[in-house]
Scaffold this motif. Structure first.
Motif, PDB file in Angstrom:
ATOM      1  N   ILE A  41       0.678  -1.018   0.045  1.00 12.53           N
ATOM      2  CA  ILE A  41       0.092   0.031   0.096  1.00 12.53           C
ATOM      3  C   ILE A  41       0.816   1.254   0.006  1.00 12.53           C
ATOM      4  N   THR A  42       1.970   1.199   0.672  1.00 11.92           N
ATOM      5  CA  THR A  42       2.713   2.250   0.774  1.00 11.92           C
ATOM      6  C   THR A  42       3.453   2.642  -0.642  1.00 11.92           C
ATOM      7  N   ALA A  43       4.085   1.210  -1.195  1.00 11.23           N
ATOM      8  CA  ALA A  43       4.585   1.556  -2.460  1.00 11.23           C
ATOM      9  C   ALA A  43       3.418   2.038  -3.601  1.00 11.23           C
ATOM     10  N   ARG A  44       2.272   1.624  -3.293  1.00  6.11           N
ATOM     11  CA  ARG A  44       1.275   2.102  -4.284  1.00  6.11           C
ATOM     12  C   ARG A  44       1.187   3.578  -4.293  1.00  6.11           C
ATOM     13  N   LEU A  45       0.941   4.157  -3.003  1.00  2.00           N
ATOM     14  CA  LEU A  45       0.795   5.405  -2.526  1.00  2.00           C
ATOM     15  C   LEU A  45       1.924   6.486  -2.956  1.00  2.00           C
ATOM     16  N   ALA A  46       3.436   5.745  -2.964  1.00  2.00           N
ATOM     17  CA  ALA A  46       4.318   6.532  -3.359  1.00  2.00           C
ATOM     18  C   ALA A  46       4.313   6.638  -4.935  1.00  2.00           C
ATOM     19  N   ALA A  47       3.961   5.628  -5.731  1.00  2.19           N
ATOM     20  CA  ALA A  47       3.727   5.694  -7.103  1.00  2.19           C
ATOM     21  C   ALA A  47       2.710   6.968  -7.584  1.00  2.19           C
ATOM     22  N   GLU A  48       1.637   6.943  -6.715  1.00  2.83           N
ATOM     23  CA  GLU A  48       0.672   7.710  -7.066  1.00  2.83           C
ATOM     24  C   GLU A  48       0.778   9.325  -6.412  1.00  2.83           C
ATOM     25  N   GLN A  49       2.025   9.188  -5.475  1.00  3.23           N
ATOM     26  CA  GLN A  49       2.485  10.678  -5.209  1.00  3.23           C
ATOM     27  C   GLN A  49       3.870  10.870  -6.083  1.00  3.23           C
TER      28      GLN A  49
ATOM     29  N   VAL B  44      13.815  -4.632  -2.761  1.00  2.00           N
ATOM     30  CA  VAL B  44      15.005  -5.421  -2.507  1.00  2.00           C
ATOM     31  C   VAL B  44      14.685  -6.773  -2.918  1.00  2.00           C
ATOM     32  N   PRO B  45      15.329  -7.422  -3.938  1.00  2.00           N
ATOM     33  CA  PRO B  45      14.920  -8.938  -4.325  1.00  2.00           C
ATOM     34  C   PRO B  45      15.178  -9.927  -3.183  1.00  2.00           C
ATOM     35  N   GLY B  46      14.565 -10.951  -2.787  1.00  2.00           N
ATOM     36  CA  GLY B  46      14.720 -12.112  -2.259  1.00  2.00           C
ATOM     37  C   GLY B  46      14.920 -13.453  -3.065  1.00  2.00           C
ATOM     38  N   SER B  47      14.799 -14.493  -2.048  1.00  2.00           N
ATOM     39  CA  SER B  47      14.854 -15.769  -2.840  1.00  2.00           C
ATOM     40  C   SER B  47      13.550 -15.978  -3.463  1.00  2.00           C
ATOM     41  N   ILE B  48      13.524 -16.595  -4.664  1.00  2.00           N
ATOM     42  CA  ILE B  48      12.310 -17.052  -5.479  1.00  2.00           C
ATOM     43  C   ILE B  48      11.580 -18.054  -4.846  1.00  2.00           C
ATOM     44  N   GLU B  49      12.262 -18.752  -3.958  1.00  5.01           N
ATOM     45  CA  GLU B  49      11.538 -19.870  -3.137  1.00  5.01           C
ATOM     46  C   GLU B  49      10.779 -19.348  -1.729  1.00  5.01           C
ATOM     47  N   SER B  50      10.838 -17.860  -1.522  1.00  4.86           N
ATOM     48  CA  SER B  50      10.407 -17.465  -0.238  1.00  4.86           C
ATOM     49  C   SER B  50       9.185 -16.787  -0.514  1.00  4.86           C
ATOM     50  N   PHE B  51       8.068 -16.982   0.162  1.00  7.47           N
ATOM     51  CA  PHE B  51       6.903 -16.167  -0.059  1.00  7.47           C
ATOM     52  C   PHE B  51       6.807 -14.884   0.566  1.00  7.47           C
ATOM     53  N   LYS B  52       7.897 -14.664   1.496  1.00 11.80           N
ATOM     54  CA  LYS B  52       8.064 -13.350   2.075  1.00 11.80           C
ATOM     55  C   LYS B  52       8.530 -12.112   0.926  1.00 11.80           C
ATOM     56  N   SER B  53       9.086 -12.663  -0.053  1.00 11.42           N
ATOM     57  CA  SER B  53       9.573 -11.752  -1.159  1.00 11.42           C
ATOM     58  C   SER B  53       8.539 -11.776  -2.339  1.00 11.42           C
ATOM     59  N   THR B  54       7.426 -12.526  -2.352  1.00 12.53           N
ATOM     60  CA  THR B  54       6.507 -12.326  -3.580  1.00 12.53           C
ATOM     61  C   THR B  54       6.138 -10.780  -3.959  1.00 12.53           C
ATOM     62  N   GLY B  55       5.696 -10.243  -2.776  1.00  9.46           N
ATOM     63  CA  GLY B  55       5.313  -8.890  -2.951  1.00  9.46           C
ATOM     64  C   GLY B  55       6.432  -7.961  -3.627  1.00  9.46           C
ATOM     65  N   THR B  56       7.650  -8.091  -3.119  1.00  8.33           N
ATOM     66  CA  THR B  56       8.866  -7.225  -3.610  1.00  8.33           C
ATOM     67  C   THR B  56       9.084  -7.613  -5.038  1.00  8.33           C
ATOM     68  N   HIS B  57       8.903  -9.051  -5.340  1.00  7.47           N
ATOM     69  CA  HIS B  57       9.356  -9.427  -6.813  1.00  7.47           C
ATOM     70  C   HIS B  57       8.176  -8.802  -7.748  1.00  7.47           C
ATOM     71  N   THR B  58       7.027  -8.763  -7.491  1.00  7.13           N
ATOM     72  CA  THR B  58       5.915  -7.996  -8.109  1.00  7.13           C
ATOM     73  C   THR B  58       6.129  -6.880  -8.465  1.00  7.13           C
ATOM     74  N   LEU B  59       6.543  -6.066  -7.321  1.00  7.85           N
ATOM     75  CA  LEU B  59       6.928  -4.748  -7.556  1.00  7.85           C
ATOM     76  C   LEU B  59       7.956  -4.552  -8.662  1.00  7.85           C
ATOM     77  N   ILE B  60       8.885  -5.360  -8.629  1.00  4.74           N
ATOM     78  CA  ILE B  60      10.152  -5.460  -9.810  1.00  4.74           C
ATOM     79  C   ILE B  60       9.456  -5.378 -11.031  1.00  4.74           C
TER      80      ILE B  60
END
Length: 373
Positions: free
Chosen positions: A238-246, A253-269
């Motif tokens: 949400i913060t990232a979307r707001l930043a783009a709107e502003q 920051v990328p993470g492991s492709i096997e970690s669900f904790k980084s699925t959001g950051t990979h989507t942003l990239i």
């Protein structure tokens, strides 16, 4: 207090949100002038109906507003309004800036701010990367902004403080309701080396609906927002979307492709966010707005060179197979093609030499070190 009270009063008028508040101040310059304006003058503003203009003209400030201001002042907090010179300049640019901010510490109007946000349930990898990145940011005279939540937010503030730099925390509660409670000490440390701010009343609880609104301040006060470890449903997105709107920069920051904790950051990239491997990626992207001292050292990660350490061939092999992102013992066994018992013995030696670290669940990673050069 008398010059602040009209700001609280106008903010309390039913139907006047942050968006209309900004429009009214832009037109009339002060809350006092808004209350003195005629109904026809008020209703000439887009969004102000004749009925709402009548409400403004008849409005009387509740007595408890004075008590609220007194309580904040007794606590030693400042209250700054949109017209104050210390109000963040970048925040004035968003469509719905908070009319006033409660401040613990020293909030200057500098715009050299970068937001760093992410998962509350972060991995060791995410926490380590965040601390290093934020320490590097403040070494370049950049202020780190975050939300003082558990996980990545806490690591962002700690990294900035460890680097002897400034940091700003934006709360989703009032300053009198520190959340989470375990960050009380951090609250005071930030106040001494930057500022903790909130647009909410002093004793406002950390209700869930406060946090999306809080996020617009985090992104709005910053030139760009860096997301570290976020799932697809993370509030950090949400913060990232707001930043783009502003019209601010978005980094991930990328993470492991096997970690669900980084699925959001990979989507942003994938969506066009700037991939961040080190602080230089951020500074280069913002070079047109960041005026950096050429003599300021940029800290970057330096890989551990096994040649500088007395290791045998097998120990060097294991060390080179590890990364800053945690690897499970089973995967590591396959990579180095070594018997598990022998591998664990080597890992223990490397851990004792402070070269690697072990996380719960038999996860191993390099101990990230930074060096100024």
């Amino acid at each position: 207090m008398d010059n602040i009270l009209p700001w609280f009063a106008l903010k309390s008028v039913p139907g006047i949100g942050n968006y209309l508040f900004k429009k009214l101040i832009k037109r009339f310059k002060s809350p006092e002038a808004v209350f003195e304006a005629s109904c026809s003058e008020l209703s000439s503003i887009d969004g102000i109906s004749e009925r709402l203009a009548g409400v403004i003209k008849k409005f009387k400030a509740p007595e408890d507003l004075k008590k609220e201001i007194d309580a904040a002042i007794k606590k030693g907090y400042m209250i700054i309004t949109m017209s104050d010179r210390d109000y963040p300049l970048l925040l004035l640019e968003i469509p719905d800036p908070p009319p006033l901010l409660y401040v613990s510490g020293n909030l200057c109007s500098s715009s050299k701010n970068i937001a760093v946000v992410g998962s509350r349930n972060a991995t060791d990898y995410g926490l380590s990367i965040t601390k290093r990145l934020c320490s590097e940011l403040v070494s370049n005279n950049i202020t780190v902004v975050s939300g003082m939540a558990r996980g990545i937010d806490t690591a962002a503030h700690e990294g900035a403080l460890n680097g002897n730099g400034k940091t700003i925390a934006v709360l989703g509660s009032g300053l009198g309701r520190i959340y989470p409670v375990q960050n009380t000490k951090l609250f005071h440390m930030i106040s001494e080396n930057g500022a903790v701010i909130s647009e909410l009343p002093l004793m406002a609880e950390p209700d869930a609906f406060n946090f999306p609104a809080r996020n617009r301040i985090i992104s709005g006060i910053s030139l760009g927002t860096v997301v570290v470890e976020a799932t697809k449903r993370s509030g950090s997105l949400i913060t990232a979307r707001l930043a783009a709107e502003q019209n601010r920069e978005v980094f991930a920051v990328p993470g492991s492709i096997e970690s669900f904790k980084s699925t959001g950051t990979h989507t942003l990239i994938k969506q066009g966010a700037k991939l961040v491997e080190n602080v230089k990626d951020i500074i280069d992207e913002l070079s047109n707005v960041l005026v950096s001292n050429k003599n300021t050292a940029i800290k970057e990660k330096k890989e551990i060179d096994s040649q500088d350490i007395c290791l045998n061939a097998e120990e060097s092999q294991v060390l080179k197979a590890l990364e800053s992102y945690p690897v499970h013992i089973d995967e590591l066994t396959r990579k180095v093609k070594m018997e598990t018992g022998k591998l664990l013995s080597i890992l223990l030696k490397l851990e004792l030499q402070d070269l690697i670290k072990q996380a719960p669940g038999k996860l191993f990673s390099l101990r990230i070190k930074t060096e100024e050069y």
